[in-house]
Design a protein around this motif. Structure first.
Motif, short mmCIF file in Angstrom:
data_model
loop_
_atom_site.label_atom_id
_atom_site.label_comp_id
_atom_site.label_asym_id
_atom_site.label_seq_id
_atom_site.Cartn_x
_atom_site.Cartn_y
_atom_site.Cartn_z
N UNK A 21 0.42 -1.21 0.19
CA UNK A 21 0.04 0.04 0.02
C UNK A 21 0.58 0.82 0.29
N UNK A 22 2.27 1.57 1.11
CA UNK A 22 3.21 2.74 1.12
C UNK A 22 3.61 2.10 -0.68
N UNK A 23 3.69 1.67 -0.95
CA UNK A 23 4.32 2.11 -2.50
C UNK A 23 3.61 2.16 -3.33
N UNK A 24 2.23 1.96 -3.33
CA UNK A 24 1.59 3.09 -3.99
C UNK A 24 1.56 3.94 -3.78
N UNK A 25 1.60 4.78 -2.64
CA UNK A 25 1.05 6.29 -2.19
C UNK A 25 0.59 6.05 -1.56
N UNK A 26 -0.49 5.11 -0.72
CA UNK A 26 -1.42 4.87 0.08
C UNK A 26 -1.11 5.99 1.81
N UNK A 27 -2.33 6.20 1.14
CA UNK A 27 -2.46 7.29 3.43
C UNK A 27 -2.46 5.78 4.52
N UNK A 28 -2.49 5.47 5.21
CA UNK A 28 -2.73 3.94 5.92
C UNK A 28 -3.34 3.83 5.99
N UNK A 29 -4.61 3.89 6.94
CA UNK A 29 -5.20 4.19 8.36
C UNK A 29 -5.40 2.49 9.05
N UNK A 215 -3.11 -4.93 -5.48
CA UNK A 215 -3.09 -4.57 -6.83
C UNK A 215 -4.61 -4.45 -7.47
N UNK A 216 -5.79 -5.29 -6.63
CA UNK A 216 -7.24 -5.12 -6.66
C UNK A 216 -7.67 -3.92 -6.10
N UNK A 217 -7.06 -3.33 -5.42
CA UNK A 217 -7.52 -2.22 -4.70
C UNK A 217 -7.49 -1.21 -5.53
N UNK A 218 -6.11 -1.17 -6.36
CA UNK A 218 -5.75 -0.09 -7.51
C UNK A 218 -6.49 -0.36 -8.17
#
Length: 306
Positions: A21-29, A215-218
């Protein structure tokens, strides 16, 4: 930066999704049921939330206002998971979470589904073709959530996909599950007992499962997507591979033990995952077993020269 709510963030699969998630730049909560988050990784925002508490869930969604939800949390007692009535509680909790997420501007949900949603007598499991006729209450609850969220998303415009996860192994796996049990026993020089081991299953390294979910999320793919390797291997071959690598094949004992869920073959059709999501596994079985062995050596403080 796009905000993502991750449930099950300290679980077997959830733990591995965070770097992807972080590699794709998401702000993870990240959501955890633990009251104290000080000992958890400090590169994500943690939220101590009981997902079975409707008020806490509503407050979480209102506070974060995330655009994405990767929902992996579920009742997961290994011995009771397939039969426990607690699964029903998680159906209710998941639907409430989805609704509150949508009400607060949520746009896309990825739900952690299961291969147990399928009728295993067909062996080869393909989305939209193989019937979803589960043998267990766990599988029934997972497929019920999927069916409801599909209709809910169609009505609200929410983007929704369920990743039907097949069989998983790797670092942080519960010690009584097949691969972890075999490797731990071998490293501790203890006899390990198994059923006949001729069942064929589609196993995937946990890091690959996590990567596929992200990958599904993106992606923009909706509906149900199988997450597996697309290859069925005898359980005995997986265990024997670990035995050979650890020079302990004499410690492996196979017997006639059978289970209600002892179907001969369970294999994922990964056409959608490969062609529509554009994802394929990175670990082959041998590399995955090597990685898992090294993790357990560190966990058990076993000399790496073994």
């Amino acid at each position: 930066m796009e905000k993502i709510i991750l449930t099950g963030a300290t679980g077997f699969i959830g733990t591995h999704t965070i770097p992807f998630l972080q590699d794709l730049g998401y702000d993870v909560h990240a959501v955890t049921s633990k009251d104290n988050t000080r000992d958890l990784r400090d590169d994500v925002t943690w939220h101590s939330v009981d997902l079975l508490n409707a008020d806490q869930v509503a407050a979480l969604c209102e506070r974060v206002k995330a655009s994405g939800l990767l929902h992996l949390a579920w009742y997961d007692d290994p011995k009771q998971r397939m039969t426990s009535g607690h699964n029903i509680e998680w159906v209710e909790a998941t639907l409430h979470l989805a609704r509150r997420f949508a009400e607060n501007g949520g746009e896309r949900i990825v739900f952690g589904g299961s291969c147990t949603e399928y009728d295993w007598k067909y062996g080869y499991c393909s989305e939209g073709i193989t019937p979803t006729q589960p043998e267990s209450i766990y599988g029934e609850c997972k497929t019920s959530v999927h069916n409801i969220l599909e209709k809910f998303s169609a009505k609200t415009g929410l983007s929704y996909v369920t990743g039907r996860i097949f069989f998983v192994y790797g670092p942080h796996e519960a010690e009584n599950r097949l691969v972890a049990y075999a490797i731990r026993s071998l490293l501790m020089n203890k006899q390990a007992n198994f059923s006949h081991g001729n069942q064929m299953r589609d196993y995937l390294h946990v890091a690959d499962v996590a990567d596929a979910l992200v990958a599904l999320l993106a992606s923009e793919v909706t509906g149900a997507v199988n997450i597996g390797s697309g290859r069925a291997v005898k359980l005995r071959e997986i265990v024997d591979l670990a035995g050979e690598k650890l020079d302990g094949t004499d410690l492996l004992h196979y017997g006639p033990v059978e289970s209600k869920f002892d179907s001969p073959v369970v294999l994922a059709d990964i056409t959608r995952l490969r062609d529509e999501v554009g994802w394929t596994p990175h670990f082959d079985l041998e590399d995955g077993i090597d990685d898992t062995i090294e993790w357990w050596k560190k966990e058990l403080n076993v000399a790496t020269s073994q």
